[in-house]
Design a protein around this motif. Sequence first.
Motif, PDB file in Angstrom:
ATOM      1  N   GLY A  61      50.956   6.584  14.262  1.00  0.00           N
ATOM      2  CA  GLY A  61      51.374   7.044  15.583  1.00  0.00           C
ATOM      3  C   GLY A  61      52.769   7.630  15.660  1.00  0.00           C
ATOM      4  O   GLY A  61      53.168   8.139  16.708  1.00  0.00           O
ATOM      5  N   SER A  62      53.541   7.581  14.572  1.00  0.00           N
ATOM      6  CA  SER A  62      54.900   8.128  14.600  1.00  0.00           C
ATOM      7  C   SER A  62      54.872   9.637  14.358  1.00  0.00           C
ATOM      8  O   SER A  62      53.933  10.179  13.763  1.00  0.00           O
ATOM      9  N   GLU A  63      55.932  10.313  14.801  1.00  0.00           N
ATOM     10  CA  GLU A  63      56.019  11.761  14.636  1.00  0.00           C
ATOM     11  C   GLU A  63      56.234  12.116  13.167  1.00  0.00           C
ATOM     12  O   GLU A  63      57.030  11.479  12.475  1.00  0.00           O
ATOM     13  N   PRO A  64      55.544  13.130  12.665  1.00  0.00           N
ATOM     14  CA  PRO A  64      55.750  13.532  11.268  1.00  0.00           C
ATOM     15  C   PRO A  64      57.106  14.199  11.087  1.00  0.00           C
ATOM     16  O   PRO A  64      57.733  14.642  12.047  1.00  0.00           O
ATOM     17  N   ALA A  65      57.552  14.257   9.852  1.00  0.00           N
ATOM     18  CA  ALA A  65      58.822  14.902   9.541  1.00  0.00           C
ATOM     19  C   ALA A  65      58.608  16.400   9.385  1.00  0.00           C
ATOM     20  O   ALA A  65      57.555  16.849   8.915  1.00  0.00           O
ATOM     21  N   ILE A  66      59.616  17.179   9.772  1.00  0.00           N
ATOM     22  CA  ILE A  66      59.573  18.624   9.572  1.00  0.00           C
ATOM     23  C   ILE A  66      60.291  18.921   8.260  1.00  0.00           C
ATOM     24  O   ILE A  66      61.487  18.651   8.106  1.00  0.00           O
ATOM     25  N   VAL A  67      59.533  19.445   7.308  1.00  0.00           N
ATOM     26  CA  VAL A  67      60.080  19.739   5.984  1.00  0.00           C
ATOM     27  C   VAL A  67      60.004  21.242   5.765  1.00  0.00           C
ATOM     28  O   VAL A  67      58.969  21.863   5.993  1.00  0.00           O
ATOM     29  N   GLY A  68      61.117  21.819   5.345  1.00  0.00           N
ATOM     30  CA  GLY A  68      61.133  23.256   5.172  1.00  0.00           C
ATOM     31  C   GLY A  68      61.983  23.701   4.001  1.00  0.00           C
ATOM     32  O   GLY A  68      62.780  22.929   3.444  1.00  0.00           O
ATOM     33  N   ARG A  69      61.790  24.979   3.655  1.00  0.00           N
ATOM     34  CA  ARG A  69      62.593  25.609   2.605  1.00  0.00           C
ATOM     35  C   ARG A  69      62.656  27.099   2.911  1.00  0.00           C
ATOM     36  O   ARG A  69      61.630  27.778   2.910  1.00  0.00           O
ATOM     37  N   GLY A  70      63.851  27.552   3.170  1.00  0.00           N
ATOM     38  CA  GLY A  70      63.987  28.947   3.564  1.00  0.00           C
ATOM     39  C   GLY A  70      63.320  29.190   4.903  1.00  0.00           C
ATOM     40  O   GLY A  70      63.591  28.505   5.891  1.00  0.00           O
ATOM     41  N   GLN A  71      62.422  30.175   4.914  1.00  0.00           N
ATOM     42  CA  GLN A  71      61.712  30.513   6.149  1.00  0.00           C
ATOM     43  C   GLN A  71      60.421  29.724   6.313  1.00  0.00           C
ATOM     44  O   GLN A  71      59.723  29.863   7.310  1.00  0.00           O
ATOM     45  N   LYS A  72      60.078  28.903   5.311  1.00  0.00           N
ATOM     46  CA  LYS A  72      58.825  28.149   5.357  1.00  0.00           C
ATOM     47  C   LYS A  72      59.091  26.717   5.800  1.00  0.00           C
ATOM     48  O   LYS A  72      60.040  26.084   5.340  1.00  0.00           O
ATOM     49  N   SER A  73      58.242  26.205   6.661  1.00  0.00           N
ATOM     50  CA  SER A  73      58.366  24.808   7.084  1.00  0.00           C
ATOM     51  C   SER A  73      57.030  24.324   7.631  1.00  0.00           C
ATOM     52  O   SER A  73      56.191  25.117   8.062  1.00  0.00           O
ATOM     53  N   SER A  74      56.846  23.002   7.605  1.00  0.00           N
ATOM     54  CA  SER A  74      55.618  22.411   8.125  1.00  0.00           C
ATOM     55  C   SER A  74      55.851  20.925   8.353  1.00  0.00           C
ATOM     56  O   SER A  74      56.905  20.381   8.003  1.00  0.00           O
ATOM     57  N   SER A  75      54.856  20.270   8.927  1.00  0.00           N
ATOM     58  CA  SER A  75      54.944  18.832   9.192  1.00  0.00           C
ATOM     59  C   SER A  75      54.320  18.054   8.041  1.00  0.00           C
ATOM     60  O   SER A  75      53.218  18.390   7.587  1.00  0.00           O
ATOM     61  N   TYR A  76      55.015  17.014   7.600  1.00  0.00           N
ATOM     62  CA  TYR A  76      54.524  16.200   6.503  1.00  0.00           C
ATOM     63  C   TYR A  76      54.799  14.725   6.782  1.00  0.00           C
ATOM     64  O   TYR A  76      55.676  14.380   7.571  1.00  0.00           O
ATOM     65  N   THR A  77      54.061  13.880   6.104  1.00  0.00           N
ATOM     66  CA  THR A  77      54.305  12.441   6.161  1.00  0.00           C
ATOM     67  C   THR A  77      55.344  12.085   5.114  1.00  0.00           C
ATOM     68  O   THR A  77      55.222  12.477   3.946  1.00  0.00           O
ATOM     69  N   VAL A  78      56.367  11.342   5.520  1.00  0.00           N
ATOM     70  CA  VAL A  78      57.457  10.952   4.612  1.00  0.00           C
ATOM     71  C   VAL A  78      57.478   9.427   4.483  1.00  0.00           C
ATOM     72  O   VAL A  78      57.489   8.714   5.488  1.00  0.00           O
ATOM     73  N   TYR A  79      57.482   8.949   3.241  1.00  0.00           N
ATOM     74  CA  TYR A  79      57.520   7.517   2.960  1.00  0.00           C
ATOM     75  C   TYR A  79      58.883   7.136   2.411  1.00  0.00           C
ATOM     76  O   TYR A  79      59.467   7.860   1.597  1.00  0.00           O
TER      77      TYR A  79
END
Length: 420
Positions: free
Chosen positions: A114-132
């Motif tokens: 239920g927690s918000e995913p992390a926004i992970v990006g590099r340069g112009q690319k980014s997306s939501s991912y699960t971070v442990y």
Amino acid sequence: MRFILDRNTWQEIYGSISKNKIRTMITVIGVLWGIFIYIALSGAAKGMDNGFEQQFETVAMNSLFAWAQNTSMPYEGFKTGRQLQLKLADASVLKNRIPEIQYVAPRNVRGFFGSEPAIVGRGQKSSSYTVYGDFPEYTKIATKKIYDNGRFINKEDIEQARKVCVIGERTEKELFEKDESPIGAYVKVDNVNFQVVGVHKFVPGGGFETDGDIFIPFSTYKKLYNTGEDVGWFSLAAYDDADVMKVEEDVKAVLKNIHRVHPEDERAFGSFNLGEIFNKVMGFSKGITFLSLVVGIATILAGIIGIGNILLISVKERTKELGIRRALGATPREVRSQIILESVFLTMIAGVVGVILGAGVLSLINRFTQDIDFPYTNPTVPIPYVLGALALMVILGTLIGLIPAQRAVSIRPIDALREE
């Protein structure tokens, strides 16, 4: 040995069998069906074994997971419904008080439960991912396969709260160019730069994470998301000889004691015991294997008794022929060997055909179960088991053949020649 290799011996066996082909075929099918059931059921059970072992190949089979929930009973002045929170110090207490525990790995996660995913990006690319947020001990409980030039989180990363991360195969494809190496490069995790130190391989059914998950040091996670000493849940692994069910009970008891929870409150802490599930699955599989053995042997025995039956009938029908052979000088040993050889021959033919048919069915099962979402793979029967079954059939065929063989040698030549 010379008797077995004698061409006349096999001509007589063929002549005896061919006198009533339908009766012989029906009896042989009984033995064939028994070995077929044994091969098919044993192979199917082995396929289930292989499937679950593959499913859990990167997770310790004696592992369990524990997390905090709400209390359901008042205790020491605390009201019902108190929200509990695991702490980092709980891990040391569990390890010290429960000697059966081999590894304890505190874990936190963002983008799950239920927690918000992390926004992970590099340069112009980014997306939501699960971070442990993890400790190195986690790989002792759930192995992570890392590409050769990378690594997982280590002790120094934890002690120095380094901004390093391990990304997944999908993350690499989405954030990096095709021929670009991610090792040593930087990505932003919620606007904080992290250096990539490894890329974990995705193993279908091999764990609980996905190919896009990102792992960072627990200490770094704590600073990044200001979680303090809070822990989301514990991943634990017991020693191989430990009773995982007892370990689970002890873990909950210790946590209740630490957090001042009523000893009989069963809702305060949740758990998932992978070791218990695995043991149940293995027990079920062993039960299927044992059942296949019992059913197979019983069916084979019934079929072999049928072979002994038709040989008794055959001896009765060949009374005059046997009398002539005895009168011409055939010894009781030769007559007895002839009948036993017929019994073993019929048994072995049935056994070999049954093994071939069983192997064919297992091959078809394997083909049709390769693409299904079920822990099932490579249904086979070990060669020693097959050879053991065939050896048992030879022994039983020999023993059952002794009855009609003894009947044959007990006939006196003079009485046999009088038979019409």
